[in-house]
Design a protein around this motif. Sequence first.
Motif, PDB file in Angstrom:
ATOM      1  N   GLU A 274       0.822  -1.207   0.000  1.00 33.31           N
ATOM      2  CA  GLU A 274       0.000   0.000   0.000  1.00 33.31           C
ATOM      3  C   GLU A 274       0.862   1.265   0.000  1.00 33.31           C
ATOM      4  OE1 GLU A 274      -3.791   0.682   0.238  1.00 33.31           O
ATOM      5  OE2 GLU A 274      -3.132  -0.886  -1.137  1.00 33.31           O
TER       6      GLU A 274
ATOM      7  N   ARG B 201     -13.973  -0.853   0.723  1.00 32.66           N
ATOM      8  CA  ARG B 201     -13.724  -0.478  -0.671  1.00 32.66           C
ATOM      9  C   ARG B 201     -13.851  -1.706  -1.575  1.00 32.66           C
ATOM     10  NH1 ARG B 201     -14.547   3.234  -4.101  1.00 32.66           N
ATOM     11  NH2 ARG B 201     -14.006   4.724  -2.460  1.00 32.66           N
ATOM     12  N   GLU B 202     -13.347  -2.844  -1.124  1.00 33.14           N
ATOM     13  CA  GLU B 202     -13.464  -4.093  -1.886  1.00 33.14           C
ATOM     14  C   GLU B 202     -14.938  -4.468  -2.084  1.00 33.14           C
ATOM     15  OE1 GLU B 202     -13.196  -8.717  -0.597  1.00 33.14           O
ATOM     16  OE2 GLU B 202     -11.447  -7.500  -0.055  1.00 33.14           O
ATOM     17  N   LEU B 203     -15.752  -4.323  -1.034  1.00 28.45           N
ATOM     18  CA  LEU B 203     -17.174  -4.659  -1.120  1.00 28.45           C
ATOM     19  C   LEU B 203     -17.912  -3.696  -2.047  1.00 28.45           C
ATOM     20  CD1 LEU B 203     -17.893  -5.517   2.629  1.00 28.45           C
ATOM     21  CD2 LEU B 203     -17.646  -7.121   0.718  1.00 28.45           C
ATOM     22  N   ARG B 204     -17.532  -2.406  -2.031  1.00 19.51           N
ATOM     23  CA  ARG B 204     -18.170  -1.453  -2.944  1.00 19.51           C
ATOM     24  C   ARG B 204     -17.844  -1.805  -4.390  1.00 19.51           C
ATOM     25  NH1 ARG B 204     -17.894   5.246  -3.215  1.00 19.51           N
ATOM     26  NH2 ARG B 204     -18.478   5.364  -5.417  1.00 19.51           N
ATOM     27  N   THR B 205     -16.588  -2.104  -4.664  1.00 24.15           N
ATOM     28  CA  THR B 205     -16.181  -2.465  -6.027  1.00 24.15           C
ATOM     29  C   THR B 205     -16.911  -3.716  -6.494  1.00 24.15           C
ATOM     30  OG1 THR B 205     -14.000  -1.464  -5.702  1.00 24.15           O
ATOM     31  CG2 THR B 205     -14.216  -3.058  -7.493  1.00 24.15           C
ATOM     32  N   LYS B 206     -17.019  -4.692  -5.609  1.00 19.82           N
ATOM     33  CA  LYS B 206     -17.727  -5.937  -5.949  1.00 19.82           C
ATOM     34  C   LYS B 206     -19.184  -5.651  -6.284  1.00 19.82           C
ATOM     35  CE  LYS B 206     -18.733 -10.550  -4.116  1.00 19.82           C
ATOM     36  NZ  LYS B 206     -18.530 -11.488  -2.974  1.00 19.82           N
TER      37      LYS B 206
ATOM     38  N   TYR C 131     -12.568   5.033   4.787  1.00 16.55           N
ATOM     39  CA  TYR C 131     -13.238   4.911   3.489  1.00 16.55           C
ATOM     40  C   TYR C 131     -13.881   6.245   3.083  1.00 16.55           C
ATOM     41  CZ  TYR C 131     -17.273   4.110   0.454  1.00 16.55           C
ATOM     42  OH  TYR C 131     -18.220   4.222  -0.536  1.00 16.55           O
TER      43      TYR C 131
ATOM     44  N   GLU D 115     -19.220  -8.432   5.435  1.00 18.89           N
ATOM     45  CA  GLU D 115     -19.027  -8.986   4.099  1.00 18.89           C
ATOM     46  C   GLU D 115     -20.155  -9.955   3.735  1.00 18.89           C
ATOM     47  OE1 GLU D 115     -15.486 -10.977   1.377  1.00 18.89           O
ATOM     48  OE2 GLU D 115     -15.268 -10.923   3.565  1.00 18.89           O
TER      49      GLU D 115
ATOM     50  N   LEU E 279      -9.940  -1.123   3.397  1.00 19.77           N
ATOM     51  CA  LEU E 279      -9.721  -1.966   2.223  1.00 19.77           C
ATOM     52  C   LEU E 279     -10.882  -2.929   2.016  1.00 19.77           C
ATOM     53  CD1 LEU E 279      -5.909  -2.719   2.579  1.00 19.77           C
ATOM     54  CD2 LEU E 279      -7.004  -1.281   0.842  1.00 19.77           C
ATOM     55  N   LYS E 280     -11.442  -3.442   3.110  1.00 23.10           N
ATOM     56  CA  LYS E 280     -12.570  -4.369   2.980  1.00 23.10           C
ATOM     57  C   LYS E 280     -13.821  -3.646   2.479  1.00 23.10           C
ATOM     58  CE  LYS E 280     -12.835  -8.058   3.532  1.00 23.10           C
ATOM     59  NZ  LYS E 280     -12.814  -9.130   2.482  1.00 23.10           N
TER      60      LYS E 280
END
Length: 597
Positions: free
Chosen positions: A305, A551-556, A464, A586, A548-549
């Motif tokens: 990062e 942001r990962e969930l939003r992208t998904k 976030y 999640e 990071l989690k």
Amino acid sequence: MSFLQKNVLTIAALSVIIFSCSTDQKKETDTAGIKRTFDSLLNAYHEERLPLSPLEATVAGDNRYNALFPNVISAAYINQFKEFNERYRKNLSAIDRSKLSAEDQLSYDVLAWECDIALEGSRWKEELMPINQIFSMNLYIAQFTSGQSIQPFKTVKDYEDWLKRLDGYVAWCDTAIVNMKKGMATGYVLPKALAKKVVPQLASFDHGPVKDHLFFMPAKNMPADFSAADKTRLSKAYEDAVATKVIPVHRRLKDFFVKEYIPACRESSGVDAIPYGKQYYAYRIKLFTTTDLSADEIFALGKREVDRITQEMEKVKDQVGFKGDMKAFFDHLRTKKELMPFTRPEQVIENFNAIHEKMKPNLAKLFDKTPKTGFEVRRTEAFREASASAEYNPGSQDGSRPGIFYVPIPDVKHYNVLSDEDLFLHEAIPGHHYQIMLQMEDTSLPQFRRILTYSAYAEGWALYTESLGKELGLYTDPYQYMGMLSAEMHRAIRLVVDAGMHTQGWTREQAIQYSKDHEAETEEGIIAEIERYMAGPGQALSYKIGQLKIRELRTKAEQALGPKFNIAQFHNQVLETGSVPMKLLEEKINRWIEANK
């Protein structure tokens, strides 16, 4: 088929229907009974936990336990709290989770996590190192006594409650000395650099004049509607409490630190120097990130990062036309006069309020739910300003006390505005104020979940929201965008230096130098931060891991739902759970994505 055969089949069919109906009714009855049992368990857990954690109750605006201050570092309390969690974990296990609704299953999982992590925490000897320079009850209680914070001072009973709570605090302080002596004998001691920082904090409360003492302040600001007799009686009681209890106990603590504790403290920086230190750090990772990541994985993730964010910083450096390397650019940001424009502390507060006004038109696009509770920006109190970070203190559940964003301004002429837009998003709106107050105001949540806080969720959400600046009409100035990158870099560095000091053999000085090489913070600020990580192993990891989690969930969700993706609805899904472990968040977001495909 004969008439008799038809009748036999009809009767048989009716029997099946009647049996099926009675079975369904029994299932409904069983399910309703399980629901009632489960709700009763949650309510009992909440009600029994509050007197065990009465400061949390006060924070939430539940004033029933404002006179209590349990000695949480005493053996008796530790055993009591352990028994409490063992009992509720056992009672929870007796409930058939599969018979609960999806929302109740989430509450079941949250309570299971709460009990399990508390029981795991009881294995460690944290009570032997109860005082440090930043995460410490003596600092927390000083905020309460100011009369400007969470503890209410509106009624005669409020004033009497605080006197009783002070008695508990004094007992806690004396137990802290006893425990630290045990720690000295068994290897559980602070790094010497941290212990030295505690001394001036204690010294600020170890002398008079009594009527100028912070702990006497409530007596100086009694409501006008108090009777003359009550004012006289309470003023005398507060004077006696400060003179005979508060000042002496802080003097005992300071003398103990100077004469006995500091000479016995360790030169090492990491918690791996105490007995079973690496195992303890693994527990702290789990506690604060709500994941099973290892220290080595976090250390490597942090370095990746740092490299990624450095590349983004290079783009900004080129955009503003700075000629020189990144370290020179950091020095430029630290000293650029245009980034230190204020001459009065009030101007700092006014700037944050202006940021709020600027983003208001776009807030409604990203959020269709906002807290009812009020919000204020205030300067951090003088007694802790020198070592404090900017922070958010929540309002009360009933909205009678506003949420407060505290800003330390120890030297206004050197106050740097580089990260002000980013800082407001994180600590205030839509960061902690939205996340905490929407949770506290949500009457559909079980009471115990309305006051829970998981660092990975809360700090992950706040970090976030820093990335939402451009969507909210901010970061139009490249220096403010650089401020956001600097703040994200700050949290990425934490993964490296926190895991580095506590498991990789890094020294305090190595961690300071790594930070200086990769971010634009002042050296003074960097030192304070590194010493914060030394004092609270693992806590600082939660920000980046949680961010990071999310942001990962939003992208998904964006990729899975395409044009059906609604950013306000996604934010609702994240915020409506209240604070939960990241695995449970999640799972919820994955169910939401599937339901909306």
